[in-house]
Design a protein around this motif. Structure first.
Motif, PDB file in Angstrom:
ATOM      1  N   UNK A   1       1.147  -1.557  -0.281  1.00 46.51           N
ATOM      2  CA  UNK A   1      -0.139   0.061  -0.156  1.00 46.51           C
ATOM      3  C   UNK A   1       0.891   1.365  -0.286  1.00 46.51           C
ATOM      4  N   UNK A   2       0.050   1.978  -1.120  1.00 47.61           N
ATOM      5  CA  UNK A   2       1.070   3.636  -0.561  1.00 47.61           C
ATOM      6  C   UNK A   2       1.590   3.814   0.798  1.00 47.61           C
ATOM      7  N   UNK A   3       3.111   4.535   0.463  1.00 46.86           N
ATOM      8  CA  UNK A   3       3.951   5.409   1.554  1.00 46.86           C
ATOM      9  C   UNK A   3       2.899   5.859   2.693  1.00 46.86           C
ATOM     10  N   UNK A   4       2.499   6.127   2.625  1.00 44.92           N
ATOM     11  CA  UNK A   4       1.332   7.688   2.641  1.00 44.92           C
ATOM     12  C   UNK A   4       0.493   7.095   3.770  1.00 44.92           C
ATOM     13  N   UNK A   5      -0.618   5.101   3.998  1.00 42.37           N
ATOM     14  CA  UNK A   5      -1.366   4.862   3.970  1.00 42.37           C
ATOM     15  C   UNK A   5      -1.683   5.255   5.291  1.00 42.37           C
ATOM     16  N   UNK A   6      -0.573   5.173   6.873  1.00 43.86           N
ATOM     17  CA  UNK A   6      -0.569   5.813   7.617  1.00 43.86           C
ATOM     18  C   UNK A   6      -1.189   6.792   8.134  1.00 43.86           C
ATOM     19  N   UNK A   7      -1.152   8.267   7.559  1.00 43.40           N
ATOM     20  CA  UNK A   7      -2.330   8.943   7.753  1.00 43.40           C
ATOM     21  C   UNK A   7      -3.392   8.198   7.472  1.00 43.40           C
ATOM     22  N   UNK A   8      -4.123   8.017   6.148  1.00 44.24           N
ATOM     23  CA  UNK A   8      -5.741   7.926   5.365  1.00 44.24           C
ATOM     24  C   UNK A   8      -5.837   7.110   6.807  1.00 44.24           C
ATOM     25  N   UNK A   9      -4.946   5.837   7.263  1.00 38.42           N
ATOM     26  CA  UNK A   9      -6.026   5.385   8.427  1.00 38.42           C
ATOM     27  C   UNK A   9      -6.132   6.027   9.573  1.00 38.42           C
ATOM     28  N   UNK A  10      -5.066   7.138   9.969  1.00 41.12           N
ATOM     29  CA  UNK A  10      -5.461   7.484  11.032  1.00 41.12           C
ATOM     30  C   UNK A  10      -6.891   8.853  11.051  1.00 41.12           C
ATOM     31  N   UNK A  11      -6.830   8.719   9.729  1.00 40.39           N
ATOM     32  CA  UNK A  11      -8.228   9.914   9.070  1.00 40.39           C
ATOM     33  C   UNK A  11      -9.711   9.481   9.333  1.00 40.39           C
ATOM     34  N   UNK A  12      -9.581   7.447   9.237  1.00 37.47           N
ATOM     35  CA  UNK A  12     -10.715   6.454   9.371  1.00 37.47           C
ATOM     36  C   UNK A  12     -11.534   6.981  10.679  1.00 37.47           C
ATOM     37  N   UNK A  13      -9.726   6.621  11.760  1.00 34.21           N
ATOM     38  CA  UNK A  13      -9.790   6.439  12.562  1.00 34.21           C
ATOM     39  C   UNK A  13     -10.666   7.680  13.980  1.00 34.21           C
ATOM     40  N   UNK A  14     -10.312   8.554  13.470  1.00 38.24           N
ATOM     41  CA  UNK A  14     -10.302  10.114  13.411  1.00 38.24           C
ATOM     42  C   UNK A  14     -11.897  10.157  13.073  1.00 38.24           C
ATOM     43  N   UNK A  15     -12.329  10.039  12.050  1.00 43.20           N
ATOM     44  CA  UNK A  15     -14.028  10.233  11.698  1.00 43.20           C
ATOM     45  C   UNK A  15     -14.424   9.305  11.380  1.00 43.20           C
ATOM     46  N   UNK A  16     -15.368   8.411  11.978  1.00 36.86           N
ATOM     47  CA  UNK A  16     -16.430   7.597  11.596  1.00 36.86           C
ATOM     48  C   UNK A  16     -17.143   8.229  10.074  1.00 36.86           C
ATOM     49  N   UNK A  17     -17.462   9.490   9.638  1.00 40.37           N
ATOM     50  CA  UNK A  17     -18.408   9.688   8.553  1.00 40.37           C
ATOM     51  C   UNK A  17     -17.301  10.060   7.381  1.00 40.37           C
TER      52      UNK A  17
END
Length: 436
Positions: free
Chosen positions: A80-96
């Motif tokens: 997966x993209x090397x930037x995947x960690x911040x994608x995951x962090x956004x999803x964990x922060x916002x359910x919407x």
């Protein structure tokens, strides 16, 4: 696949295909490079589909898209993209949030490197699409710290953020809305950069931003009994020019109104909110005797178009657009001189300009301004309306106007613009029978 998209949006489109389509648009619109940018979608079961690391963004296939399962296992032939960690962090922060887009368009990178965010009050509607923009401090790409910084911003309620010395991230409930935010902000940034070279920029005040445009609410509807060959041909022609306008970067995916007269009391107009890139003949809305085709929502510029057609029987086509070079003049007090080459003046004539309030409230004034001697009108901070005898002429005027605006902007960079004088203009008017 385009026909499928037109009819159903992304509703039935697999996340892999959504990501490929949007990445193609980001790349072709010069908003990312071969190695830059990443997109993800969070599925209803918690799986996250994401662009791969180290794969050409200009040629992604379905097999390239990676799936990170809800339990953390990875499916796919790439990392997966090397930037995947911040994608995951956004999803964990916002359910919407169900989709995230990140890339490095030059205009927005200019702002991120300057410690600034684009002014979303430059034009009507931008703030509605993008919301407030946050500025996130620098952290190493792919690091937990970057993810934490971005997640904190999204936690505060921001949906669009600029990353210091990096790029831009948008998130929304679906990928098209995330793209719409991204595209609109980039468009705004391009306009602001170009306008800065002209002098003082005049953004909209809070009072002006609060003004609601004239909408024709509760428009009666009707069901057309048939579609004749003339209407079919005009629908095809309009959709072709709308798609070309998007390709030529004269409009964005959801902004840009096109209208074509069919008869004295009948015309076609673009729908509200539909994606301009995939506009098809059946998307267009027929308006007849003030009634709109059943089941379709016309452009919010319907009242303006009706006024222009009613006042000007010789105008058969109208386009309202926001091309970046023209809009640089639109949001400043600098006038665009059309007298730099004969072709420009013949098509553009002397461009009129009306205030923002007029463009939102006084449709009759705009209708009076336009005519054979003044086929173009600047709607301050609200776009430009271009008219013609047919769609080809209106589109040609729009394209020539944008090219002329770019040429004038570049001339300013060289130091001076030498416009044609009164004698040359008089000669042109006589040779081409131009009305005064």
């Amino acid at each position: 696949m385009n026909e499928f998209i037109i009819k159903d949006g992304f509703k039935y489109l697999h996340p892999k295909d959504q990501i490929i389509l949007i990445m193609e648009r980001v790349y072709s619109y010069e908003m990312t490079t071969t190695s830059g940018g990443n997109i993800s979608i969070k599925d209803e079961n918690g799986d996250i589909w994401v662009t791969p690391s180290g794969v050409d963004k200009g040629g992604l296939t379905r097999e390239d898209i990676v799936c990170v399962k809800a339990d953390g296992t990875i499916e796919g032939r790439h990392k997966p993209s090397s930037e995947y960690p911040f994608h995951l962090a956004i999803y964990q922060a916002r359910d919407d949030i169900k989709a995230v887009l990140h890339a490095h368009p030059p205009a927005l990178v200019s702002f991120s490197a300057s410690g600034m965010v684009p002014n979303t009050s430059l034009m009507a509607g931008v703030k509605d699409i993008c919301g407030e923009i946050d500025f996130v401090p620098y952290a190493l790409p792919g690091s937990e710290q970057l993810g934490a910084n971005i997640a904190e911003s999204f936690n505060k309620g921001f949906d669009t953020v600029l990353l210091e010395n990096h790029g831009t991230v948008t998130g929304s409930c679906n990928l098209f809305d995330a793209f719409k935010q991204f595209e609109t902000l980039d468009y705004t940034a391009r306009i602001q950069i170009k306008a800065t070279a002209l002098g003082k920029i005049t953004p909209l005040s809070q009072e002006e931003l609060a003004i609601q445009p004239v909408h024709l609410n509760d428009v009666e509807s009707f069901s057309p009994s048939h579609i004749n060959s003339v209407e079919k041909e005009l629908r095809f022609e309009m959709s072709r020019f709308i798609q070309r306008s998007y390709q030529q970067k004269l409009i964005t995916s959801t902004e840009g109104t096109f209208a074509q007269r069919l008869s004295e009391h009948e015309f076609l107009i673009t729908p509200h909110g539909e994606d301009r890139k995939y506009m098809s003949p059946d998307n267009l809305v027929l308006v007849k005797n003030g009634q709109c085709e059943t089941g379709k929502v016309p452009s919010f510029a319907l009242a303006m178009i009706q006024a222009v057609f009613a006042e000007n029987p010789n105008i058969h086509s109208c386009i309202i657009a926001h091309p970046p070079n023209l809009m640089a003049f639109n949001v400043t007090d600098t006038e665009l001189d059309s007298k730099i080459i004969p072709e420009a003046y013949i098509l553009m004539r002397d461009i009129k300009k009306v205030s923002f309030v007029t463009s939102m409230r006084e449709m009759q004034t705009i209708a009076h301004v336009l005519g054979e001697a003044s086929p173009i009108c600047m709607l301050q901070n609200n776009g430009i309306i271009v008219t013609g005898n047919n769609m080809l002429q209106a589109y040609d005027r729009l394209e020539v106007s944008e090219f002329t605006a770019k040429a004038v902007l570049d001339s300013f960079q060289l130091g001076h613009v030498n416009a044609m004088g009164d004698e040359e203009i008089s000669e042109l008017k006589q040779a081409f029978n131009l009305p005064d």
